[in-house]
Design an enzyme around this catalytic site. Structure first.
Site, mmCIF file in Angstrom:
data_model
loop_
_atom_site.group_PDB
_atom_site.id
_atom_site.type_symbol
_atom_site.label_atom_id
_atom_site.label_comp_id
_atom_site.label_asym_id
_atom_site.label_seq_id
_atom_site.Cartn_x
_atom_site.Cartn_y
_atom_site.Cartn_z
ATOM 1 N N GLU A 121 0.818 -1.207 0.000
ATOM 2 C CA GLU A 121 0.000 0.000 0.000
ATOM 3 C C GLU A 121 0.855 1.261 0.000
ATOM 4 O O GLU A 121 0.534 2.256 -0.667
ATOM 5 C CB GLU A 121 -0.934 0.001 1.213
ATOM 6 C CG GLU A 121 -1.977 -1.100 1.218
ATOM 7 C CD GLU A 121 -3.040 -0.909 0.141
ATOM 8 O OE1 GLU A 121 -3.048 0.143 -0.518
ATOM 9 O OE2 GLU A 121 -3.865 -1.827 -0.033
ATOM 10 N N ARG A 125 0.418 3.787 -3.200
ATOM 11 C CA ARG A 125 -0.275 5.035 -2.871
ATOM 12 C C ARG A 125 0.694 6.186 -2.643
ATOM 13 O O ARG A 125 0.545 7.252 -3.240
ATOM 14 C CB ARG A 125 -1.148 4.842 -1.625
ATOM 15 C CG ARG A 125 -2.225 3.782 -1.770
ATOM 16 C CD ARG A 125 -3.314 3.974 -0.737
ATOM 17 N NE ARG A 125 -4.154 2.794 -0.581
ATOM 18 C CZ ARG A 125 -5.340 2.783 -0.011
ATOM 19 N NH1 ARG A 125 -5.845 3.898 0.476
ATOM 20 N NH2 ARG A 125 -6.040 1.666 0.116
ATOM 21 N N ASP A 261 -4.410 -10.022 -8.344
ATOM 22 C CA ASP A 261 -4.768 -9.190 -9.495
ATOM 23 C C ASP A 261 -3.621 -8.383 -10.109
ATOM 24 O O ASP A 261 -3.259 -8.544 -11.268
ATOM 25 C CB ASP A 261 -5.930 -8.266 -9.127
ATOM 26 C CG ASP A 261 -5.697 -7.489 -7.833
ATOM 27 O OD1 ASP A 261 -4.716 -7.771 -7.122
ATOM 28 O OD2 ASP A 261 -6.496 -6.580 -7.529
ATOM 29 N N GLU A 375 -12.120 -0.334 -10.309
ATOM 30 C CA GLU A 375 -11.675 -1.262 -11.356
ATOM 31 C C GLU A 375 -12.633 -1.354 -12.544
ATOM 32 O O GLU A 375 -12.196 -1.364 -13.707
ATOM 33 C CB GLU A 375 -11.444 -2.656 -10.746
ATOM 34 C CG GLU A 375 -10.169 -2.794 -9.938
ATOM 35 C CD GLU A 375 -10.274 -2.189 -8.555
ATOM 36 O OE1 GLU A 375 -9.223 -2.013 -7.897
ATOM 37 O OE2 GLU A 375 -11.410 -1.875 -8.115
ATOM 38 N N THR A 465 -1.250 0.778 -10.603
ATOM 39 C CA THR A 465 -2.456 0.120 -10.096
ATOM 40 C C THR A 465 -3.248 1.033 -9.172
ATOM 41 O O THR A 465 -4.398 0.743 -8.857
ATOM 42 C CB THR A 465 -2.082 -1.191 -9.376
ATOM 43 O OG1 THR A 465 -3.261 -1.994 -9.220
ATOM 44 C CG2 THR A 465 -1.461 -0.924 -8.010
#
Length: 635
Positions: A121, A125, A261, A375, A465
């Site tokens: 994360e 981010r 994913d 998504e 992503t």
């Protein structure tokens, strides 16, 4: 067990034959150009409703509680939502707020804090947000350059990433899931991490290496991908969770959604952005296995990675990125069918639940929430960009309506805890501003042929992503080529002699050793970009380069090395991945003889992740082994 599997097959067969999608029979009037402009402006207002709500009620805490109009620290306590929103501000052309935000972060943010954070994360981010904003603020061509900016965000990005490097000090090269930014990895830290957590670092770490001319970031991220891929099953599938020390899969469910994913996403995007062909070869193999074993047109299921037996006939919301990835890969037709199926779930509930059971055709128990995920909207944008089919604008209008009437709160937009009851929760993830509204705005802006940074800017962009904008600039995507012609850009210290490099040890990070005796310029460690002319594209990665991914045996003492007469398995002094090279056989055969091994032995190249007692920590260490393994041997 046989009865359960038979029932699942019957349901999936029914879905396949009927071309199952959920359809309410209502057909809305298509979105007209003037309405697309109105929707684009409405999405812009949605962004500022949430952004202003955060800045007025939560900043500098990490995230907003939009119902109570308060803030909370959820990741590390460093203004997470502001960092995640930076490139969206730039995309919207908000120079004033972009400038003031960059300046505040440059002056006030620091990572020398006693906080244990998620490596995954924090990378997607925070690191991604800092790098994207740096690339925009430092470049005149973006139209958003800040005159007073002096690489403050890049300095912060490098400092943050060095604090995460100790997480990679594992025998497999796959990082721990969490790391303390001040003290490194806690001795009680879990050794189990997700495939996405270990394999979704290549873009941000690769860009940082290209910008700082330090290869360690790109190399450790690549080692993690190699560590995961070397442990794929004979079907070419990877599981969901793995032990970073033993390399054993602790959850063998293979899918394209939760916990896996973005591993697939970053294989293709790392090739596009960084030009490293190895990622493309891995993606091609992995994609083929997914389409063979997981694809039940138009849906995808989860299967056992070893047997391909169906274990989880569920559509989960994180799968919805897949059609967008297929567009990037050029496989548009199945992307269209899958998007239609996924969107039918949204139309039924007004949102996509975290899980929708394909056998019972209902929301999966315990997975009723919608945490403002982007998504499906992301895939809608890519499909509209590829096809210009107006149905995707119609879908965009439905997304806006659902968010406005179901998720809007006094100070922002709320999580939906139950998509059937549309019950709101007092939380707003930072990715709502980084991704969800960004893709919505881009969708409608594309429809009115407006001039935005992504679709009509100076560079092509790869989205991380987390939706951060990473440009294909020469410094990032053509690192080696830029130093290969007279007058071209060369990285700093590219021509440092070996002795000077050996003496420069000031930047070492505890727990991670970097190579100090590399006599080659840094740009030589970058891969050759683009297609190699004269090589048949049908050859596999192993056939082109004589390499294959295998796993060496456990650490063996020197006295246990077999003699010339022994027919034994490979013996190495590392627990990391091994690339078996046929090309260097003749060059290294003499070394094998000197070590008492057969002159026919094959040399191996280990890629980092070496055990501290056996290796020097260099990224590339040649080891001798004796092996009669085949080129296609897998874990």
């Amino acid at each position: 067990m046989m009865l359960m599997e038979s029932n699942l097959r019957w349901f999936l067969y029914t879905i396949l034959i009927l071309g199952f999608v959920l359809d309410d029979g209502v057909v809305a009037e298509g979105v007209k150009p003037h309405e697309a402009k109105q929707l684009r402006d409405e999405v812009r207002e949605m962004f500022y409703h949430a952004f202003d709500g955060y800045m007025n009620n939560a900043f500098p805490l990490d995230e907003l509680k939009p119902l109570s109009c308060q803030g909370e620290d959820t990741l590390g306590g460093y203004a997470l939502t502001l960092i995640d929103s930076l490139d969206t501000l730039a995309l919207l052309g908000d120079r004033e707020r972009f400038t003031s935000s960059v300046e505040w972060i440059g002056k006030n943010l620091q990572f020398n804090i006693n906080k244990t954070v998620s490596v995954f994360e924090t990378t997607i981010r925070v690191l991604g947000g800092l790098l994207s904003a740096h690339l925009i603020a430092s470049d005149y061509a973006t139209g958003m350059r800040i005159p007073s900016y002096d690489n403050e965000l890049l300095v912060l990005a490098e400092d943050l990433t060095r604090r995460m490097l100790p997480a990679f000090d594992t025998p497999t090269g796959i990082p721990f899931g969490s790391v303390n930014l001040m003290y490194g990895v806690d001795k009680h830290e879990s050794k189990i991490t997700s495939t996405a957590g270990g394999g979704t670092l290549t873009l941000e770490f690769g860009v940082l290496s290209r910008l700082t001319n330090d290869p360690v970031f790109e190399q450790v991220a690549k080692n993690a991908v190699r560590g995961l891929w070397a442990r794929r099953s004979t079907l070419g599938l990877v599981g969901a969770h793995i032990n970073v020390f033993t390399g054993e899969w602790t959850q063998k469910d293979a899918g394209i959604g939760t916990s896996i994913d973005s591993f697939y996403e970053y294989l293709l995007k790392a090739y596009i952005l960084l030009g490293d062909e190895e990622y493309l070869y891995i993606f091609q193999e992995a994609y083929g296995s997914v389409m063979q074993y997981l694809h039940k047109d138009p849906w995808y299921v989860e299967v056992n990675m070893d047997s391909a037996a169906i274990v989880w006939p569920v559509f989960n919301s994180l799968q919805a990125f897949w059609p967008g990835l297929q567009v990037l890969a050029g496989d548009v037709e199945p992307a269209i069918r899958t998007h239609t199926a996924f969107f039918s779930v949204w139309k039924r509930y007004g949102f996509t639940p975290e899980g929708f059971n394909l056998a019972t055709l209902s929301v999966q128990y315990g997975q009723k929430s919608y945490p403002l995920r982007p998504e499906l909207i992301e895939s809608t944008y890519w499909l509209y960009k590829a096809t210009r089919d107006p149905r995707y604008l119609d879908a965009g209008r439905d997304f806006v309506a659902s968010l406005q009437y179901g998720a809007k709160c006094p100070c922002g937009y709320c999580h939906i805890t139950d998509v059937e009851l549309h019950k709101q929760e007092d939380h707003m993830e930072s990715f709502f501003l980084a991704e969800t509204v960004k893709y919505l705005w881009l969708l409608f802006d594309l429809a009115v042929d407006s001039d935005n940074l992504v679709d009509n800017g100076p560079y092509k962009y790869v989205f991380s992503t987390e939706g951060h904008l990473l440009p294909l600039t020469p410094q990032i995507s053509l690192a080696r080529e830029r130093c290969s012609y007279l007058g071209g850009y060369c990285p700093r210290n590219a021509t440092k002699p070996r002795q000077e490099e050996e003496n420069n040890n000031n930047d070492r990070v505890p727990g991670i050793e970097t190579h100090s005796n590399n006599i080659y310029p840094y740009h030589e460690s970058f891969p050759v970009t683009g297609l190699i002319k004269g090589i048949c594209p049908g050859l596999t990665h192993a056939q082109k380069y004589g390499l294959s991914y295998v796993l060496p045996e456990k650490t063996t003492d020197r006295e246990d090395v077999p003699t010339n007469n022994d027919q034994a398995k490979p013996v190495t002094t590392s627990r990391s991945i091994v690339l078996v090279s046929e090309q260097t056989l003749n060059k290294r055969s003499q070394v094998g003889e000197e070590e008492g091994l057969s002159s026919q032995s094959e040399p191996t190249m280990t890629i980092s992740g070496a055990s501290s007692s056996d290796q020097t920590g260099q990224e590339l260490t040649l080891l001798e082994s004796k092996s009669d393994t085949t080129e296609d041997q897998r874990s």
